[in-house]
Write a protein that holds these residues in place. Structure first.
Motif, mmCIF file in Angstrom:
data_model
loop_
_atom_site.group_PDB
_atom_site.id
_atom_site.type_symbol
_atom_site.label_atom_id
_atom_site.label_comp_id
_atom_site.label_asym_id
_atom_site.label_seq_id
_atom_site.Cartn_x
_atom_site.Cartn_y
_atom_site.Cartn_z
ATOM 1 N N GLY A 1 0.804 -1.211 0.000
ATOM 2 C CA GLY A 1 0.000 0.000 0.000
ATOM 3 C C GLY A 1 0.830 1.250 0.000
ATOM 4 N N ALA A 2 0.533 2.157 0.954
ATOM 5 C CA ALA A 2 1.103 3.497 0.910
ATOM 6 C C ALA A 2 2.607 3.504 1.031
ATOM 7 C CB ALA A 2 0.505 4.349 2.032
ATOM 8 N N ARG A 3 3.202 2.467 1.614
ATOM 9 C CA ARG A 3 4.645 2.501 1.803
ATOM 10 C C ARG A 3 5.418 2.172 0.537
ATOM 11 N NH1 ARG A 3 4.587 -0.691 7.566
ATOM 12 N NH2 ARG A 3 3.725 1.004 8.790
ATOM 13 N N ALA A 4 4.753 1.602 -0.443
ATOM 14 C CA ALA A 4 5.449 1.253 -1.672
ATOM 15 C C ALA A 4 5.825 2.518 -2.428
ATOM 16 C CB ALA A 4 4.568 0.371 -2.556
ATOM 17 N N VAL A 5 7.075 2.592 -2.903
ATOM 18 C CA VAL A 5 7.565 3.760 -3.613
ATOM 19 C C VAL A 5 8.217 3.312 -4.912
ATOM 20 C CG1 VAL A 5 9.304 5.596 -3.578
ATOM 21 C CG2 VAL A 5 7.926 5.151 -1.552
ATOM 22 N N GLU A 6 7.851 3.962 -5.994
ATOM 23 C CA GLU A 6 8.488 3.669 -7.264
ATOM 24 C C GLU A 6 9.862 4.331 -7.301
ATOM 25 O OE1 GLU A 6 7.452 1.722 -9.681
ATOM 26 O OE2 GLU A 6 5.665 1.205 -8.538
ATOM 27 N N ASP A 7 10.819 3.662 -7.885
ATOM 28 C CA ASP A 7 12.149 4.226 -8.030
ATOM 29 C C ASP A 7 12.526 4.120 -9.503
ATOM 30 O OD1 ASP A 7 15.330 3.742 -6.317
ATOM 31 O OD2 ASP A 7 14.516 5.383 -7.471
ATOM 32 N N PRO A 8 11.989 5.013 -10.349
ATOM 33 C CA PRO A 8 12.155 4.871 -11.786
ATOM 34 C C PRO A 8 13.581 5.145 -12.231
ATOM 35 C CG PRO A 8 11.156 6.976 -11.286
ATOM 36 C CD PRO A 8 11.245 6.222 -9.993
ATOM 37 N N VAL A 9 13.873 4.691 -13.426
ATOM 38 C CA VAL A 9 15.157 5.006 -14.047
ATOM 39 C C VAL A 9 15.229 6.516 -14.246
ATOM 40 C CG1 VAL A 9 16.538 4.732 -16.136
ATOM 41 C CG2 VAL A 9 15.323 2.764 -15.173
ATOM 42 N N LEU A 10 16.360 7.093 -13.913
ATOM 43 C CA LEU A 10 16.579 8.529 -14.078
ATOM 44 C C LEU A 10 17.166 8.776 -15.461
ATOM 45 C CD1 LEU A 10 18.240 9.139 -10.591
ATOM 46 C CD2 LEU A 10 15.863 9.586 -11.215
ATOM 47 N N ARG A 11 16.662 9.797 -16.157
ATOM 48 C CA ARG A 11 17.092 10.020 -17.536
ATOM 49 C C ARG A 11 17.484 11.468 -17.766
ATOM 50 N NH1 ARG A 11 15.735 5.391 -20.138
ATOM 51 N NH2 ARG A 11 14.058 4.153 -19.203
ATOM 52 N N HIS A 12 18.483 11.634 -18.624
ATOM 53 C CA HIS A 12 18.888 12.958 -19.089
ATOM 54 C C HIS A 12 19.410 12.787 -20.506
ATOM 55 C CE1 HIS A 12 21.751 16.339 -19.697
ATOM 56 N NE2 HIS A 12 20.790 17.024 -19.090
ATOM 57 N N ALA A 13 18.596 13.241 -21.474
ATOM 58 C CA ALA A 13 18.950 13.077 -22.883
ATOM 59 C C ALA A 13 19.251 11.603 -23.169
ATOM 60 C CB ALA A 13 20.116 13.994 -23.249
ATOM 61 N N ASP A 14 20.481 11.289 -23.583
ATOM 62 C CA ASP A 14 20.830 9.912 -23.946
ATOM 63 C C ASP A 14 21.305 9.082 -22.757
ATOM 64 O OD1 ASP A 14 23.084 11.423 -23.561
ATOM 65 O OD2 ASP A 14 24.142 10.742 -25.359
ATOM 66 N N LEU A 15 21.367 9.696 -21.574
ATOM 67 C CA LEU A 15 21.866 9.012 -20.377
ATOM 68 C C LEU A 15 20.716 8.448 -19.554
ATOM 69 C CD1 LEU A 15 24.062 8.345 -18.201
ATOM 70 C CD2 LEU A 15 23.704 10.674 -17.329
ATOM 71 N N ALA A 16 20.874 7.211 -19.081
ATOM 72 C CA ALA A 16 19.896 6.592 -18.180
ATOM 73 C C ALA A 16 20.638 5.989 -16.998
ATOM 74 C CB ALA A 16 19.101 5.515 -18.910
ATOM 75 N N LEU A 17 20.136 6.272 -15.788
ATOM 76 C CA LEU A 17 20.689 5.693 -14.562
ATOM 77 C C LEU A 17 19.618 4.848 -13.904
ATOM 78 C CD1 LEU A 17 22.623 8.520 -12.625
ATOM 79 C CD2 LEU A 17 23.581 6.714 -14.044
ATOM 80 N N ASP A 18 19.936 3.615 -13.624
ATOM 81 C CA ASP A 18 19.011 2.722 -12.922
ATOM 82 C C ASP A 18 19.522 2.548 -11.494
ATOM 83 O OD1 ASP A 18 17.540 0.646 -11.854
ATOM 84 O OD2 ASP A 18 17.458 -0.480 -13.727
ATOM 85 N N PRO A 19 18.927 3.256 -10.509
ATOM 86 C CA PRO A 19 19.420 3.171 -9.130
ATOM 87 C C PRO A 19 19.227 1.800 -8.498
ATOM 88 C CG PRO A 19 18.031 5.118 -9.457
ATOM 89 C CD PRO A 19 17.830 4.221 -10.641
ATOM 90 N N VAL A 20 18.272 1.028 -8.996
ATOM 91 C CA VAL A 20 18.019 -0.292 -8.425
ATOM 92 C C VAL A 20 19.093 -1.279 -8.866
ATOM 93 C CG1 VAL A 20 16.390 -2.198 -8.277
ATOM 94 C CG2 VAL A 20 15.547 0.153 -8.317
ATOM 95 N N ARG A 21 19.357 -1.326 -10.164
ATOM 96 C CA ARG A 21 20.365 -2.246 -10.699
ATOM 97 C C ARG A 21 21.763 -1.649 -10.664
ATOM 98 N NH1 ARG A 21 19.212 -2.521 -16.113
ATOM 99 N NH2 ARG A 21 20.667 -4.251 -16.337
ATOM 100 N N HIS A 22 21.845 -0.347 -10.362
ATOM 101 C CA HIS A 22 23.120 0.369 -10.311
ATOM 102 C C HIS A 22 23.830 0.288 -11.655
ATOM 103 C CE1 HIS A 22 26.265 2.289 -7.764
ATOM 104 N NE2 HIS A 22 25.207 2.526 -7.006
ATOM 105 N N VAL A 23 23.079 0.605 -12.702
ATOM 106 C CA VAL A 23 23.596 0.534 -14.068
ATOM 107 C C VAL A 23 23.401 1.886 -14.740
ATOM 108 C CG1 VAL A 23 23.268 -0.495 -16.346
ATOM 109 C CG2 VAL A 23 23.198 -1.933 -14.310
ATOM 110 N N ALA A 24 24.439 2.347 -15.441
ATOM 111 C CA ALA A 24 24.366 3.573 -16.233
ATOM 112 C C ALA A 24 24.545 3.217 -17.701
ATOM 113 C CB ALA A 24 25.448 4.560 -15.798
ATOM 114 N N THR A 25 23.726 3.817 -18.564
ATOM 115 C CA THR A 25 23.849 3.572 -20.000
ATOM 116 C C THR A 25 23.747 4.884 -20.758
ATOM 117 O OG1 THR A 25 21.467 3.200 -20.270
ATOM 118 C CG2 THR A 25 22.846 1.262 -19.850
#
Length: 235
Positions: A123-147
């Motif tokens: 329920g309320a405690r669940a929080v989405e942690d989406p991939v962070l994006r900037h132009a061609d850069l994507a950061l996945d904080p969950v998998r700790h991967v940058a592309t």
């Protein structure tokens, strides 16, 4: 917005964490004693508790045990200078969800907070942690991967945390002190030039024009419309 309760008697630490969590979109209430924190934890409708062990009135383990006697689901992260193996085992076996030693890196604490919030799917405690994006850069904080354009870029843990700090605050000028506290920890030497060194690393790996210098302040992530395609920095 998730509600965080921090039970911590040292104002410097509680203020630092509360300000940092606010910047991450999380609301923090601070209790300076174990008794106050215990009342709030059991009646305040919080989504997560950050608990110090060395409190002035009640031992943190006692606070934890009383919380667990009435609420088995509320996530609790212990944040403490007591780092012995015995204390760590006691904390985890008493019902803590995580154990973070002081001194700590703020970026790591935030990652652990988000992980525990996301871990409750009820329920309320669940929080989405989406991939962070900037132009061609994507950061996945969950998998700790940058592309970049889908191609993985090798970043160290510090580099990833610094890049994440920028992408979570797009367009905002971040001072060297802010970046130091978020990535290296609240007690890191403010006179260090480590931020400048690591921004150079990021410019080399993620694009020289992606991070702008703000004279007299620090750095900011440039607006996407002003960013040129990825180009390694020339040495």
């Amino acid at each position: 917005m998730s509600q965080i309760l921090m039970i911590e008697d040292e104002p410097r630490i509680s203020s630092f964490v509360a300000k940092g969590l606010k910047a991450e979109g999380l609301t923090t209430t601070v209790a300076a004693t174990g008794r106050e924190g215990l009342v709030l934890a059991l009646t305040g409708g919080f989504d997560l508790v950050i608990l110090d062990l060395g409190l002035p009135d009640l031992d943190g383990f006692e606070v934890l045990e009383r919380i667990r006697a009435q609420d088995r689901q509320l996530p609790v992260i212990i944040l403490t200078a007591r780092t012995s193996g015995e204390d760590t085992v006691t904390g985890l076996t008493s019902g803590a969800d995580d154990y973070v030693p002081k001194p700590f890196r703020f970026a790591e604490l935030v990652a652990r907070v988000r992980l525990r919030l996301r871990g409750d799917n009820g329920g309320a405690r669940a929080v989405e942690d989406p991939v962070l994006r900037h132009a061609d850069l994507a950061l996945d904080p969950v998998r700790h991967v940058a592309t970049i354009d889908g191609v993985e870029v090798d970043l160290s843990a510090r580099e990833f945390s610094l890049a994440e700090a920028f992408l979570r605050h797009p367009g905002q000028a971040l001072s060297r002190e802010q970046l130091l506290s978020r990535v290296w920890g609240y007690d890191f030497d403010p006179g260090s030039n480590v931020v400048d060194v690591y921004v150079r690393y990021l410019r080399t790996k993620l694009g020289v024009t992606r991070f702008a210098t703000v004279r007299g302040v620090g750095y900011r992530l440039v607006a996407e419309k002003d960013y040129r395609p990825y180009q390694p920095e020339d040495d």
